[in-house]
Write an enzyme that holds these catalytic residues in place. Sequence first.
Site, short mmCIF file in Angstrom:
data_model
loop_
_atom_site.label_atom_id
_atom_site.label_comp_id
_atom_site.label_asym_id
_atom_site.label_seq_id
_atom_site.Cartn_x
_atom_site.Cartn_y
_atom_site.Cartn_z
N LYS A 58 -19.04 25.97 82.50
CA LYS A 58 -17.75 26.08 81.82
C LYS A 58 -16.67 26.48 82.84
O LYS A 58 -15.57 25.92 82.84
CB LYS A 58 -17.83 27.10 80.69
CG LYS A 58 -18.57 26.54 79.47
CD LYS A 58 -18.98 27.60 78.45
CE LYS A 58 -19.84 26.97 77.37
NZ LYS A 58 -20.44 27.93 76.45
N GLN A 102 -19.87 34.22 75.08
CA GLN A 102 -21.12 33.44 75.09
C GLN A 102 -22.16 34.07 74.17
O GLN A 102 -22.44 35.26 74.26
CB GLN A 102 -21.65 33.34 76.53
CG GLN A 102 -22.88 32.50 76.68
CD GLN A 102 -22.63 31.01 76.39
OE1 GLN A 102 -21.66 30.42 76.84
NE2 GLN A 102 -23.52 30.40 75.62
N ASP A 125 -13.81 28.43 70.75
CA ASP A 125 -15.12 28.01 70.23
C ASP A 125 -14.99 27.57 68.77
O ASP A 125 -15.90 26.93 68.23
CB ASP A 125 -16.12 29.18 70.31
CG ASP A 125 -17.20 28.95 71.37
OD1 ASP A 125 -17.37 27.79 71.80
OD2 ASP A 125 -17.86 29.93 71.76
#
Length: 303
Positions: A58, A102, A125
């Site tokens: 990422k 995460q 997200d």
Amino acid sequence: MTFLIKSESGALIIDGKAVAAGVLEGVATEVAALGLKPGLAVVLVGEDPASQVYVKSKGRAAETCGFHSVQHTLPRETTQADLIALVQTLNADPAIHGILVQLPLPPQIDSQLVLETISPAKDVDGFHPVNAGLLAIGDRKRALVPCTPAGSLILLQTAAKELGISIAGLDAVVVGRSNIVGKPMAQLLLAESATVTIAHSRTRDLAGVIARADIVVAAVGIPEMIKGAWIKPGAIVIDVGINRVAGEGLTAQGQPKTRLVGDVEFAAAAARAAAITPVPGGVGPMTIAMLMSNTLSAARRKA
Ligand code: NAD
């Protein structure tokens, strides 16, 4: 750029790597014209090896796109209060437009509480209830949509365009009802006017449900559980599953080899489908590309 490869069986293999590269190129071009550097903060708690790999890629993609990219790595023992304090600092930081924590988080931390602390405007997200709600009411303009289903939809649209068919009115089956993949995927397909069925662990006669589907999206997490023989001839199959299974032989270090497979029995499904995504190289690369696209959207709204 070609996004589809004709396989021996005649099915189109949807090249997620190529489609993702196109998305990233588009993001980088827009960043150059934006007059503002989008900022992405990725927070990792603990040392889960798979999470470390994801976070690294990422960060790499963010730099390729010309973003301001920051990573916060916190020890496994981090308290919920400390993680929430960091998220609040990032919420208030004007150089940061996207925040990603995460998952999975260690057991002492309530993941849902942390996700709900992220400002919805920075929730790249798309897991905050505000973004889930905006998607559910069909407000794609304001919603930040979860990356994996958003990427899966683009792959599906790429295949449908090539096949000269419209998604509207088709029977779509999503296998899996998670908040991260299954449910948002079903919302996206509904917005495309597909007739959507969500199948899950309690579904009776999964084979029969899948046999009626013009579109199958598999997000289960069980290696090759969806049999090729269940696929309706001419269907489009999007395989979200990423499962590591035993391979053949040993690595150079003497360890047993492993390989990645999807939730769909690929070769047998490709023999019946009109188009299918491979694993790896299908949905996986799209997830990271859509994260960059969401960060750009969040920064653009701020600008
Ligand atoms: P999850 O475990 O949260 O959900 C799995 C779903 O599958 C559940 O809703 C469950 O009801 C359903 N299910 C379980 N057994 C079933 C059965 N026998 N028949 C029908 N349905 C069944 O998983 P998730 O987070 O949604 O992820 C699903 C898969 O997608 C995993 O393999 C994961 O690794 C993969 N994934 C890939 C990406 C990517 O970037 N490509 C991103 C996220 C998840």
